[in-house]
Design a protein around this motif. Structure first.
Motif, PDB file in Angstrom:
ATOM      1  N   LEU A  88       0.830  -1.208   0.000  1.00  0.00           N
ATOM      2  CA  LEU A  88       0.000   0.000   0.000  1.00  0.00           C
ATOM      3  C   LEU A  88       0.862   1.254   0.000  1.00  0.00           C
ATOM      4  O   LEU A  88       0.684   2.143  -0.845  1.00  0.00           O
ATOM      5  CB  LEU A  88      -0.923  -0.016   1.221  1.00  0.00           C
ATOM      6  N   VAL A  89       1.791   1.353   0.943  1.00  0.00           N
ATOM      7  CA  VAL A  89       2.583   2.585   1.027  1.00  0.00           C
ATOM      8  C   VAL A  89       3.533   2.725  -0.150  1.00  0.00           C
ATOM      9  O   VAL A  89       3.841   3.846  -0.583  1.00  0.00           O
ATOM     10  CB  VAL A  89       3.352   2.678   2.363  1.00  0.00           C
ATOM     11  N   ALA A  90       4.010   1.603  -0.694  1.00  0.00           N
ATOM     12  CA  ALA A  90       4.919   1.683  -1.845  1.00  0.00           C
ATOM     13  C   ALA A  90       4.209   2.200  -3.091  1.00  0.00           C
ATOM     14  O   ALA A  90       4.863   2.680  -4.016  1.00  0.00           O
ATOM     15  CB  ALA A  90       5.536   0.312  -2.123  1.00  0.00           C
ATOM     16  N   ALA A  91       2.880   2.109  -3.104  1.00  0.00           N
ATOM     17  CA  ALA A  91       2.121   2.579  -4.266  1.00  0.00           C
ATOM     18  C   ALA A  91       1.685   4.029  -4.150  1.00  0.00           C
ATOM     19  O   ALA A  91       1.196   4.609  -5.127  1.00  0.00           O
ATOM     20  CB  ALA A  91       0.891   1.698  -4.468  1.00  0.00           C
ATOM     21  N   ASP A 139       6.434   3.499 -14.725  1.00  0.00           N
ATOM     22  CA  ASP A 139       6.209   4.942 -14.803  1.00  0.00           C
ATOM     23  C   ASP A 139       4.912   5.360 -14.120  1.00  0.00           C
ATOM     24  O   ASP A 139       4.827   6.453 -13.543  1.00  0.00           O
ATOM     25  CB  ASP A 139       6.182   5.389 -16.270  1.00  0.00           C
ATOM     26  N   ASP A 140       3.892   4.514 -14.196  1.00  0.00           N
ATOM     27  CA  ASP A 140       2.612   4.858 -13.571  1.00  0.00           C
ATOM     28  C   ASP A 140       2.766   5.173 -12.082  1.00  0.00           C
ATOM     29  O   ASP A 140       2.026   6.000 -11.532  1.00  0.00           O
ATOM     30  CB  ASP A 140       1.620   3.702 -13.718  1.00  0.00           C
ATOM     31  N   LEU A 141       3.708   4.506 -11.409  1.00  0.00           N
ATOM     32  CA  LEU A 141       3.883   4.705  -9.972  1.00  0.00           C
ATOM     33  C   LEU A 141       4.606   6.010  -9.656  1.00  0.00           C
ATOM     34  O   LEU A 141       4.905   6.290  -8.495  1.00  0.00           O
ATOM     35  CB  LEU A 141       4.598   3.502  -9.355  1.00  0.00           C
ATOM     36  N   ARG A 142       4.847   6.789 -10.679  1.00  0.00           N
ATOM     37  CA  ARG A 142       5.304   8.172 -10.492  1.00  0.00           C
ATOM     38  C   ARG A 142       4.283   9.161 -11.059  1.00  0.00           C
ATOM     39  O   ARG A 142       4.550  10.354 -11.146  1.00  0.00           O
ATOM     40  CB  ARG A 142       6.675   8.377 -11.160  1.00  0.00           C
ATOM     41  N   GLY A 143       3.132   8.657 -11.427  1.00  0.00           N
ATOM     42  CA  GLY A 143       2.089   9.507 -12.004  1.00  0.00           C
ATOM     43  C   GLY A 143       1.100   9.976 -10.961  1.00  0.00           C
ATOM     44  O   GLY A 143       1.312   9.863  -9.754  1.00  0.00           O
ATOM     45  N   ALA A 183      -2.635   3.333 -15.943  1.00  0.00           N
ATOM     46  CA  ALA A 183      -2.916   1.911 -16.116  1.00  0.00           C
ATOM     47  C   ALA A 183      -2.530   1.030 -14.929  1.00  0.00           C
ATOM     48  O   ALA A 183      -2.346  -0.166 -15.083  1.00  0.00           O
ATOM     49  CB  ALA A 183      -2.212   1.396 -17.374  1.00  0.00           C
ATOM     50  N   THR A 184      -2.419   1.605 -13.726  1.00  0.00           N
ATOM     51  CA  THR A 184      -2.039   0.814 -12.562  1.00  0.00           C
ATOM     52  C   THR A 184      -3.017   1.060 -11.415  1.00  0.00           C
ATOM     53  O   THR A 184      -3.329   2.216 -11.103  1.00  0.00           O
ATOM     54  CB  THR A 184      -0.607   1.158 -12.106  1.00  0.00           C
ATOM     55  N   ILE A 185      -3.489  -0.019 -10.809  1.00  0.00           N
ATOM     56  CA  ILE A 185      -4.375   0.073  -9.657  1.00  0.00           C
ATOM     57  C   ILE A 185      -3.701  -0.591  -8.466  1.00  0.00           C
ATOM     58  O   ILE A 185      -3.113  -1.671  -8.580  1.00  0.00           O
ATOM     59  CB  ILE A 185      -5.728  -0.627  -9.926  1.00  0.00           C
ATOM     60  N   SER A 186      -3.778   0.087  -7.304  1.00  0.00           N
ATOM     61  CA  SER A 186      -3.429  -0.529  -6.028  1.00  0.00           C
ATOM     62  C   SER A 186      -4.719  -0.731  -5.258  1.00  0.00           C
ATOM     63  O   SER A 186      -5.533   0.197  -5.137  1.00  0.00           O
ATOM     64  CB  SER A 186      -2.472   0.345  -5.228  1.00  0.00           C
ATOM     65  N   MET A 187      -4.899  -1.938  -4.730  1.00  0.00           N
ATOM     66  CA  MET A 187      -6.151  -2.287  -4.044  1.00  0.00           C
ATOM     67  C   MET A 187      -5.810  -3.040  -2.764  1.00  0.00           C
ATOM     68  O   MET A 187      -5.119  -4.063  -2.790  1.00  0.00           O
ATOM     69  CB  MET A 187      -6.999  -3.161  -4.972  1.00  0.00           C
ATOM     70  N   PHE A 242      -6.925   2.815  -5.461  1.00  0.00           N
ATOM     71  CA  PHE A 242      -6.636   4.039  -6.210  1.00  0.00           C
ATOM     72  C   PHE A 242      -5.870   3.682  -7.472  1.00  0.00           C
ATOM     73  O   PHE A 242      -5.202   2.647  -7.553  1.00  0.00           O
ATOM     74  CB  PHE A 242      -5.851   5.047  -5.363  1.00  0.00           C
ATOM     75  N   ARG A 243      -6.010   4.553  -8.445  1.00  0.00           N
ATOM     76  CA  ARG A 243      -5.271   4.400  -9.693  1.00  0.00           C
ATOM     77  C   ARG A 243      -4.055   5.287  -9.661  1.00  0.00           C
ATOM     78  O   ARG A 243      -4.118   6.432  -9.211  1.00  0.00           O
ATOM     79  CB  ARG A 243      -6.150   4.772 -10.897  1.00  0.00           C
ATOM     80  N   ARG A 244      -2.927   4.778 -10.083  1.00  0.00           N
ATOM     81  CA  ARG A 244      -1.724   5.577 -10.296  1.00  0.00           C
ATOM     82  C   ARG A 244      -1.463   5.644 -11.787  1.00  0.00           C
ATOM     83  O   ARG A 244      -1.464   4.617 -12.481  1.00  0.00           O
ATOM     84  CB  ARG A 244      -0.509   4.962  -9.597  1.00  0.00           C
TER      85      ARG A 244
END
Length: 535
Positions: free
Chosen positions: A367-370, A470-474, A493-497, A488-490
């Protein structure tokens, strides 16, 4: 020093408590030689920087936060030359170094304080501290009713050479940590020189301990009966602090490579907190609010939302951390009935379901890494170490003693790390200064490296993906996937759930699974789990 601008905005920073990390000379105390042998481990983990807890000469009245000399290394840890070499060697591997500075106080063995004691009342040497006559007819009543961060009183009376009681001196922590008077030009000049001393040796930044405490009201008033107006508390978050940190920022800005200031700022007021992060003050500050939340989707979402809102007006990145050298480790904390954290709730014998706590700690790590911002990892959390109930006869922490023995103290998260082998010292070095549990063999770095499903390999995978994707910096946008779900979406095209509830929940439509904290059961996410999905 590399000059990539803004490196600190999304950096992964590893908090390293030298005394408990790795012992290179076999005396049972971690040291710089031990750190050097484990730099490859930190590079493989995927960190961008190391934050070193205080490594200076210290009597260790408070775990090194009672500093005797800022321009040297404690002989138990090594030498200044070794520190310089370690900074260089780590940087060659792409790992920067951040050191701790403690502006509120020094050790009572610091040269300045010893000079002040010898010089006597009314001397210039005493003006660098808070010496003051007592109240009452005989001066035997403490000057103020201020409350110590470690419980107990905040003033200690001196004894004159002839044996008679003398003035009192202020210490917001232990009596061995006299507070400095930041109205004195010597104090300001000395700390700016200390910054230059270490920046000249290649450190990339400083972490500022108890950053909201150094400035006091010189009138030394009693504590107000009602909460003080913003900026008017006698020793917390006073407006004069900002001029100090502007001076520090000016020093940092003299150097190439963006030398950063990271504040330990415990404040409830979001607007007051944000003031420390204005463009000419600190770069970032620790996010204690999130770290202390219970395992609750509502509480964690509110904290994340609050954190991002606090930082937005000043353009500073948020920081995310699950624990540190003072806080009960996540594996233990999240396994308790009361899974939040507060210092006044720490007690011996508090039960914890470590299996549940481990599941939740794995989920929290993803969670926190995202989340957007920088990430701090306290040593041993990547191994899933639990909090240790240190035997009473081995405890050194003043929080334990000043609580009358009720508080177990903070050393349960400072037990030396297990590196390899089936029994203590688990490859740490000599007999550890704090005893290690007998059941830590499966938690060693060696054992976990060989297990693809281990906590260590989960961290390694998460940090690698965080760096590569790259998404995890968006940008970040919340998704509504249920009351017990944080999603949440980062980027695009990336979702953390994260499922913080008691039952499995369906996964949203996705292209593939990037990483999961637990094994999946079909198209649902089990309780106490986090998954990263590609859309």
């Amino acid at each position: 020093m590399p000059t990539d601008a803004g490196w600190w905005r999304d950096a992964v920073i590893y908090q390293l408590y030298v005394r408990s990390f790795a012992d290179g000379d076999g005396d049972g105390t971690g040291d710089l030689a031990g750190v050097r042998t484990r730099l490859g481990y930190l590079k493989d983990l995927g960190v961008d920087a190391i934050w070193f807890n205080p490594w200076y000469p210290s009597p260790l009245a408070d775990g090194g936060y009672d500093v005797q000399d800022y321009r040297d290394i404690d002989p138990r840890f090594g030498t200044l030359a070794q520190a310089e070499h370690l900074i260089e060697e780590a940087l060659a591997l792409g790992i920067r170094s951040i050191i701790d500075i403690v502006p509120n106080h020094v050790s009572d063995r610091h040269e300045w304080f010893q000079q002040a004691l010898a010089a006597g009342p009314g001397s210039p040497e005493r003006e660098r501290f808070w010496f003051h006559p007592g109240r009452g007819a005989n001066g035997d009543v403490i000057p103020t009713d201020w409350v110590s961060s470690f419980q107990g009183e905040t003033w200690t009376r001196t004894t004159e050479p002839d044996g008679t009681p003398g003035e009192w001196y202020l210490h917001l922590f232990t009596p061995e940590q006299p507070d400095l008077n930041w109205n004195h030009p010597d104090v300001r000049r000395e700390h700016e020189d200390i910054l230059r001393f270490w920046f000249d040796r290649g450190v990339a930044g400083v972490r500022i301990d108890s950053a909201a405490l150094p400035v006091k009201d010189p009138a030394l008033p009693l504590l107000p009966a009602a909460p003080a107006a913003p900026g008017e508390h006698p020793h917390l978050d006073r407006d004069g602090l900002h001029d100090i940190y502007r001076g520090w920022r000016a020093v940092a800005d003299e150097y190439e490579g963006e030398r950063v200031l990271v504040g330990e700022v415990w404040l409830d007021d979001a607007e007051r907190f944000a003031r420390y992060l204005r463009p000419d003050e600190m770069h970032t500050a620790f996010n204690f609010d999130f770290m202390t939340q219970p395992w609750s989707a509502a509480a964690m979402r509110a904290s994340i939302t609050r954190t991002l809102a606090e930082h937005a007006p000043v353009g500073a990145p948020a920081t995310w951390v699950l624990s540190n050298h003072d806080i009960t480790r996540p594996v233990t904390r999240y396994g308790r009935a009361d899974s939040g954290f507060a210092f006044d709730r720490k007690r011996f014998g508090t039960p914890s379901d470590l299996e549940r706590g481990t599941r939740r700690a794995r989920a929290a790590a993803l969670l926190v890494a995202a989340l957007p911002g920088s990430l701090y990892i306290y040593q041993g959390d990547e191994l899933g170490l639990p909090e240790v109930e240190v035997p009473r006869d081995a405890i050194e922490d003043p929080m334990h003693f000043r609580s009358g023995g009720v508080d177990p103290g903070r050393e349960g998260c400072r037990v030396p790390l297990p590196w390899s082998g089936d029994a203590s010292p688990y490859g740490f070095g000599g007999t550890p200064w704090l005893p290690q549990p007998a059941d830590w063999a499966s938690l060693s770095a060696e054992a976990q490296s060989a297990d693809p499903a281990s906590m260590l390999n989960l961290y390694r995978d998460a940090l690698r993906i965080r760096r590569e994707r790259d998404d995890l910096r968006g940008g970040m946008a919340w998704l509504d996937l249920g009351a017990d779900v944080l999603a949440f979406r980062r980027g695009e095209a990336t979702i953390s759930m994260t499922n913080l509830g008691a039952v499995a929940v369906p996964l949203p439509a996705h292209r593939s699974v990037i990483l999961s904290s637990s094994a999946l059961d079909g198209a649902t996410l089990p309780p106490d789990s986090t998954i990263w999905l590609a859309l």
